[in-house]
Design a protein around this motif. Sequence first.
Motif, PDB file in Angstrom:
ATOM      1  N   UNK A 103       0.944  -1.258   0.106  1.00  0.00           N
ATOM      2  CA  UNK A 103       0.018   0.071   0.120  1.00  0.00           C
ATOM      3  C   UNK A 103       1.094   1.098   0.055  1.00  0.00           C
ATOM      4  N   UNK A 104       0.436   2.110  -0.700  1.00  0.00           N
ATOM      5  CA  UNK A 104       1.318   3.392  -0.652  1.00  0.00           C
ATOM      6  C   UNK A 104       1.186   4.341   0.540  1.00  0.00           C
ATOM      7  N   UNK A 105       2.103   5.123   0.524  1.00  0.00           N
ATOM      8  CA  UNK A 105       2.207   5.907   1.851  1.00  0.00           C
ATOM      9  C   UNK A 105       0.879   6.814   1.772  1.00  0.00           C
ATOM     10  N   UNK A 106       0.809   7.574   3.118  1.00  0.00           N
ATOM     11  CA  UNK A 106      -0.375   8.228   3.077  1.00  0.00           C
ATOM     12  C   UNK A 106      -0.297   9.725   2.556  1.00  0.00           C
ATOM     13  N   UNK A 107      -0.897   9.864   1.463  1.00  0.00           N
ATOM     14  CA  UNK A 107      -0.834  11.329   0.805  1.00  0.00           C
ATOM     15  C   UNK A 107      -1.203  12.449   1.460  1.00  0.00           C
ATOM     16  N   UNK A 108      -0.664  13.597   1.075  1.00  0.00           N
ATOM     17  CA  UNK A 108      -1.063  15.004   1.564  1.00  0.00           C
ATOM     18  C   UNK A 108      -2.588  15.070   1.205  1.00  0.00           C
ATOM     19  N   UNK A 109      -3.519  15.471   2.268  1.00  0.00           N
ATOM     20  CA  UNK A 109      -4.897  15.752   1.852  1.00  0.00           C
ATOM     21  C   UNK A 109      -5.038  16.807   0.835  1.00  0.00           C
ATOM     22  N   UNK A 110      -4.420  17.701   0.592  1.00  0.00           N
ATOM     23  CA  UNK A 110      -4.823  18.794  -0.291  1.00  0.00           C
ATOM     24  C   UNK A 110      -4.222  18.292  -1.817  1.00  0.00           C
ATOM     25  N   UNK A 111      -3.361  17.382  -1.895  1.00  0.00           N
ATOM     26  CA  UNK A 111      -3.230  16.849  -3.230  1.00  0.00           C
ATOM     27  C   UNK A 111      -4.100  15.701  -3.619  1.00  0.00           C
ATOM     28  N   UNK A 112      -5.120  15.508  -3.049  1.00  0.00           N
ATOM     29  CA  UNK A 112      -6.182  14.602  -3.414  1.00  0.00           C
ATOM     30  C   UNK A 112      -7.537  14.981  -4.142  1.00  0.00           C
ATOM     31  N   UNK A 113      -8.045  14.240  -5.043  1.00  0.00           N
ATOM     32  CA  UNK A 113      -9.206  14.648  -5.882  1.00  0.00           C
ATOM     33  C   UNK A 113     -10.221  13.605  -5.614  1.00  0.00           C
ATOM     34  N   UNK A 114     -11.448  14.424  -5.162  1.00  0.00           N
ATOM     35  CA  UNK A 114     -12.785  13.642  -5.060  1.00  0.00           C
ATOM     36  C   UNK A 114     -12.998  12.998  -6.175  1.00  0.00           C
ATOM     37  N   UNK A 115     -13.638  11.474  -5.950  1.00  0.00           N
ATOM     38  CA  UNK A 115     -14.048  10.842  -7.005  1.00  0.00           C
ATOM     39  C   UNK A 115     -15.302  10.194  -6.757  1.00  0.00           C
TER      40      UNK A 115
ATOM     41  N   UNK B  83      -9.615   3.275 -10.349  1.00  0.00           N
ATOM     42  CA  UNK B  83      -8.649   4.266  -9.648  1.00  0.00           C
ATOM     43  C   UNK B  83      -8.488   3.997  -8.235  1.00  0.00           C
ATOM     44  N   UNK B  84      -7.288   3.174  -7.826  1.00  0.00           N
ATOM     45  CA  UNK B  84      -7.064   2.828  -6.638  1.00  0.00           C
ATOM     46  C   UNK B  84      -5.628   3.339  -6.331  1.00  0.00           C
ATOM     47  N   UNK B  85      -5.176   3.431  -4.950  1.00  0.00           N
ATOM     48  CA  UNK B  85      -6.128   3.185  -3.966  1.00  0.00           C
ATOM     49  C   UNK B  85      -7.000   4.434  -3.542  1.00  0.00           C
ATOM     50  N   UNK B  86      -8.011   4.167  -2.736  1.00  0.00           N
ATOM     51  CA  UNK B  86      -9.066   5.146  -2.228  1.00  0.00           C
ATOM     52  C   UNK B  86      -8.536   5.689  -1.101  1.00  0.00           C
ATOM     53  N   UNK B  87      -9.060   6.897  -0.802  1.00  0.00           N
ATOM     54  CA  UNK B  87      -8.631   7.594   0.728  1.00  0.00           C
ATOM     55  C   UNK B  87     -10.161   8.243   1.042  1.00  0.00           C
ATOM     56  N   UNK B  88      -9.925   8.141   2.321  1.00  0.00           N
ATOM     57  CA  UNK B  88     -11.216   9.040   3.048  1.00  0.00           C
ATOM     58  C   UNK B  88     -10.227  10.120   4.033  1.00  0.00           C
ATOM     59  N   UNK B  89     -10.860  11.261   3.929  1.00  0.00           N
ATOM     60  CA  UNK B  89     -10.474  12.465   4.907  1.00  0.00           C
ATOM     61  C   UNK B  89     -11.572  12.211   6.383  1.00  0.00           C
ATOM     62  N   UNK B  90     -10.727  12.106   7.448  1.00  0.00           N
ATOM     63  CA  UNK B  90     -11.352  11.913   8.581  1.00  0.00           C
ATOM     64  C   UNK B  90     -10.741  12.999   9.499  1.00  0.00           C
ATOM     65  N   UNK B  91     -11.404  13.158  10.709  1.00  0.00           N
ATOM     66  CA  UNK B  91     -10.995  14.012  11.726  1.00  0.00           C
ATOM     67  C   UNK B  91      -9.535  13.831  12.141  1.00  0.00           C
ATOM     68  N   UNK B  92      -9.358  12.495  12.304  1.00  0.00           N
ATOM     69  CA  UNK B  92      -7.659  12.264  12.360  1.00  0.00           C
ATOM     70  C   UNK B  92      -6.537  12.018  11.477  1.00  0.00           C
ATOM     71  N   UNK B  93      -7.162  12.579  10.257  1.00  0.00           N
ATOM     72  CA  UNK B  93      -6.320  12.446   9.324  1.00  0.00           C
ATOM     73  C   UNK B  93      -6.866  11.680   7.834  1.00  0.00           C
ATOM     74  N   UNK B  94      -6.004  11.483   7.041  1.00  0.00           N
ATOM     75  CA  UNK B  94      -6.307  10.654   5.839  1.00  0.00           C
ATOM     76  C   UNK B  94      -5.988   9.270   6.062  1.00  0.00           C
ATOM     77  N   UNK B  95      -7.061   8.434   5.605  1.00  0.00           N
ATOM     78  CA  UNK B  95      -7.307   6.923   5.952  1.00  0.00           C
ATOM     79  C   UNK B  95      -7.393   6.317   4.703  1.00  0.00           C
ATOM     80  N   UNK B  96      -6.990   5.167   4.415  1.00  0.00           N
ATOM     81  CA  UNK B  96      -7.115   4.106   3.435  1.00  0.00           C
ATOM     82  C   UNK B  96      -8.548   3.477   3.370  1.00  0.00           C
TER      83      UNK B  96
END
Length: 177
Positions: free
Chosen positions: A1-13, A41-54
């Motif tokens: 699995x890839x490392x956790x990305x910067x939340x601002x670099x993510x695109x909503x799909x 388009x994988x992996x998917x990420x979700x933004x949570x109160x505690x950060x970006x989670x796979x």
Amino acid sequence: MSSVPDASALMKIGQLKKPYGIKGWLWVFSDTDNREAIFDMQPWWMKTATGVKPLTVKAWRQQGSGLVAQFEQVPDRNVAETMNGVTLWVEQDVLPEPDEDEYYWSDLVGMRVVNEQDEYLGDITEMFETGAHDIMRVTATSDSLDSEERLIPWHKQTVIDIDMTSRTVTAAWPSDY
């Protein structure tokens, strides 16, 4: 699995909707033109109160006119009940290259908008879809023609030219609209 990305670099799909069944499956709403392409388009990420989670897809299928999926992180319906409304994100480099006359909305946000009279109307701050067509929200800046916010349809009669190099969209949109 890839490392956790910067939340601002993510695109909503897309977005998760209500649970489907008792085994933790959820309805998936896809923002992609070909709805099933969201699963390419994988992996998917979700933004949570505690950060970006796979969010890892275990299985998916077409269900009626919609899509449903099961995730490693969602073991049962109880957890699925808490996931309704979660938005789905990917890193931009996993997206397919758009065709020559296609653009990702994220690439358009921030572009300048001028009309055919070369009047600067403002910058695109948002793109959104209506039932009829896509809309660009053009917000005035300190340098724009006036202080008006404009909602300009994104279609071939209105959008005359897109210059990605100068980051400018030319629109058939008089300043008094």
